[in-house]
Design an enzyme around this catalytic site. Structure first.
Site, PDB file in Angstrom:
ATOM      1  CG  ASN A   1      -2.148   0.913   1.540  1.00  0.00           C
ATOM      2  OD1 ASN A   1      -1.951   2.257   0.685  1.00  0.00           O
ATOM      3  ND2 ASN A   1      -2.387   1.661   2.241  1.00  0.00           N
ATOM      4  CD1 TRP A   2       3.334   1.039  -2.767  1.00  0.00           C
ATOM      5  CD2 TRP A   2       3.091   2.454  -4.497  1.00  0.00           C
ATOM      6  NE1 TRP A   2       4.186   0.227  -3.958  1.00  0.00           N
ATOM      7  CE2 TRP A   2       3.958   1.294  -5.429  1.00  0.00           C
ATOM      8  CE3 TRP A   2       3.253   3.317  -6.174  1.00  0.00           C
ATOM      9  CZ2 TRP A   2       4.271   1.132  -6.315  1.00  0.00           C
ATOM     10  CZ3 TRP A   2       3.269   3.319  -7.110  1.00  0.00           C
ATOM     11  CH2 TRP A   2       4.232   2.339  -7.387  1.00  0.00           C
ATOM     12  CE  LYS A   3      -0.115   2.801   4.707  1.00  0.00           C
ATOM     13  NZ  LYS A   3      -0.263   3.217   6.857  1.00  0.00           N
TER      14      LYS A   3
ATOM     15  CG  HIS B   1      -5.345   1.746   5.036  1.00  0.00           C
ATOM     16  ND1 HIS B   1      -4.870   2.636   6.051  1.00  0.00           N
ATOM     17  CD2 HIS B   1      -4.934   0.927   5.309  1.00  0.00           C
ATOM     18  CE1 HIS B   1      -4.094   2.400   6.387  1.00  0.00           C
ATOM     19  NE2 HIS B   1      -3.521   1.567   5.391  1.00  0.00           N
TER      20      HIS B   1
ATOM     21  CD  GLU C   1      -2.782   5.229   6.424  1.00  0.00           C
ATOM     22  OE1 GLU C   1      -3.313   5.181   4.990  1.00  0.00           O
ATOM     23  OE2 GLU C   1      -2.129   5.297   7.413  1.00  0.00           O
TER      24      GLU C   1
ATOM     25  CD  GLU D   1      -3.436  -2.332   7.550  1.00  0.00           C
ATOM     26  OE1 GLU D   1      -2.250  -2.481   6.725  1.00  0.00           O
ATOM     27  OE2 GLU D   1      -4.038  -1.492   7.093  1.00  0.00           O
TER      28      GLU D   1
ATOM     29  N   GLY E   1       2.717   2.172  10.381  1.00  0.00           N
ATOM     30  CA  GLY E   1       3.975   3.267  11.069  1.00  0.00           C
ATOM     31  C   GLY E   1       4.407   3.353  11.938  1.00  0.00           C
TER      32      GLY E   1
ATOM     33  CB  SER F   1       5.863  -2.142  11.720  1.00  0.00           C
ATOM     34  OG  SER F   1       5.372  -0.816  12.080  1.00  0.00           O
TER      35      SER F   1
ATOM     36  N   GLY G   1       2.672  -0.979   4.132  1.00  0.00           N
ATOM     37  CA  GLY G   1       2.868   0.336   3.886  1.00  0.00           C
ATOM     38  C   GLY G   1       4.219   0.549   3.854  1.00  0.00           C
ATOM     39  N   GLY G   2       5.089   1.158   4.681  1.00  0.00           N
ATOM     40  CA  GLY G   2       6.618   1.701   4.202  1.00  0.00           C
ATOM     41  C   GLY G   2       7.262   1.470   3.497  1.00  0.00           C
TER      42      GLY G   2
HETATM   43  O1  LIG Z   1      -2.030  -0.347   4.932  1.00  0.00           O
HETATM   44  C1  LIG Z   1      -0.390  -0.902   5.101  1.00  0.00           C
HETATM   45  C2  LIG Z   1      -0.808  -0.422   6.640  1.00  0.00           C
HETATM   46  O2  LIG Z   1      -1.405   0.424   7.030  1.00  0.00           O
HETATM   47  C3  LIG Z   1       0.462  -0.576   7.417  1.00  0.00           C
HETATM   48  O3  LIG Z   1       1.728   0.436   7.211  1.00  0.00           O
HETATM   49  P1  LIG Z   1       2.811  -0.039   7.678  1.00  0.00           P
HETATM   50  O4  LIG Z   1       3.622  -1.179   7.287  1.00  0.00           O
HETATM   51  O5  LIG Z   1       3.576   1.612   7.196  1.00  0.00           O
HETATM   52  O6  LIG Z   1       2.719  -0.139   9.051  1.00  0.00           O
END
Ligand SMILES: O=C[C@H](O)COP(=O)(O)O
Length: 260
Positions: free
Chosen positions: A11-13, A103, A105, A175, A181, A221, A242-243
């Protein structure tokens, strides 16, 4: 028992414009090819900003890449006066496979509730997209030890009114919000506790066959250093990353967890 192909989703957000997207997907594809990644043993997908979809599609088609791609949200509507929203029809036309729905967020910053998550899930399915429905508790709920009941209520909401046939197509991503994050990865047994409970709930709501078919991911994470232990849990069928998905070498390593 169904054999579930693991799914590693990045997920590149809200990162990478349409030019940067080509660079990132190209590098990811290179690392996967270099490692002779077998997509039959672990599917790899990237969930990119809407504005990147056409670039990613062009690359994937031209290179005959084994990667698939998806979006990070979809409208609950099909067309009309919904300024700023994106129809599942448009996504399907761009060759999108997956779409993240609910999600944390979006729940937190856009007030999305279970009813909206449910409507978006149905709309995605109706147009041939595979929803990745995100669920998971915040820190207060975790501290109160109520992570299972809280998350299952979100699952009930998301699946409300879905036929067994549709339910079997859905991917669920657990999640825990406190692990997103933050570098605070849930332990494999934390992930297993909730992922296992989600599968048991799907068996109650539908049948053992549906529960067996649904892939339940873990997200929060995830890194190449944590994926192997997470994937060793019986109800963890992949990861929503994510990150670490913004680093093509690291993300390819996560996708190739079977070679670690
Ligand atoms: O969609 C992915 C999640 O929000 C995890 O993000 P993260 O791997 O940066 O903690």
């Amino acid at each position: 028992m169904a054999t579930r192909t693991p799914l590693i989703a990045g997920n590149w957000k809200m990162n990478k414009d349409h030019l940067e997207a080509i660079d990132l997907v190209q590098k990811l594809d290179w690392h996967l090819k270099d490692g002779k990644h077998d997509f039959a043993t672990a599917e790899v997908t990237v969930l990119v900003p809407f504005t990147d979809l056409r670039s990613v599609q062009t690359f994937v088609d031209a290179e005959k890449s084994g990667l698939s791609y998806g979006a990070q949200d979809v409208s609950a509507h099909v067309s009309g006066a919904y300024t700023g929203e994106i129809s599942p029809v448009f996504l399907a036309r761009l060759g999108v496979t997956y779409v993240a729905i609910g999600h944390s967020e979006r729940r937190q910053y856009h007030g999305e509730d279970d009813a909206l998550v449910n409507a978006k899930t149905k709309n995605a399915l109706a147009h041939g997209l595979v929803p990745i429905v995100c669920v998971g508790e915040g820190l207060d709920v975790r501290k109160a030890g109520e992570q299972v009941s809280y998350t299952l209520a979100q699952v009930d909401g998301a699946f409300e009114g879905l036929s067994a046939e549709d339910a079997a197509k859905v991917v669920v991503a657990y999640e825990p919000v406190w692990a997103i994050g933050t570098g605070e990865v849930a332990t494999p047994s934390d992930a297993q506790e909730v992922n296992g409970a989600i599968r048991a709930r799907l068996a109650e709501l539908y049948s053992a066959e549906v529960a067996d078919a649904v892939r339940v991911l873990y997200g929060g994470s995830v890194k190449s250093s944590s994926i192997v232990e997470l994937m060793a849990e019986k109800d963890v069928d992949g990861a929503l990353v994510g990150g670490a998905s913004l680093d093509p070498e690291e993300f390819a390593k996560i996708a190739r967890f079977q070679q670690a």
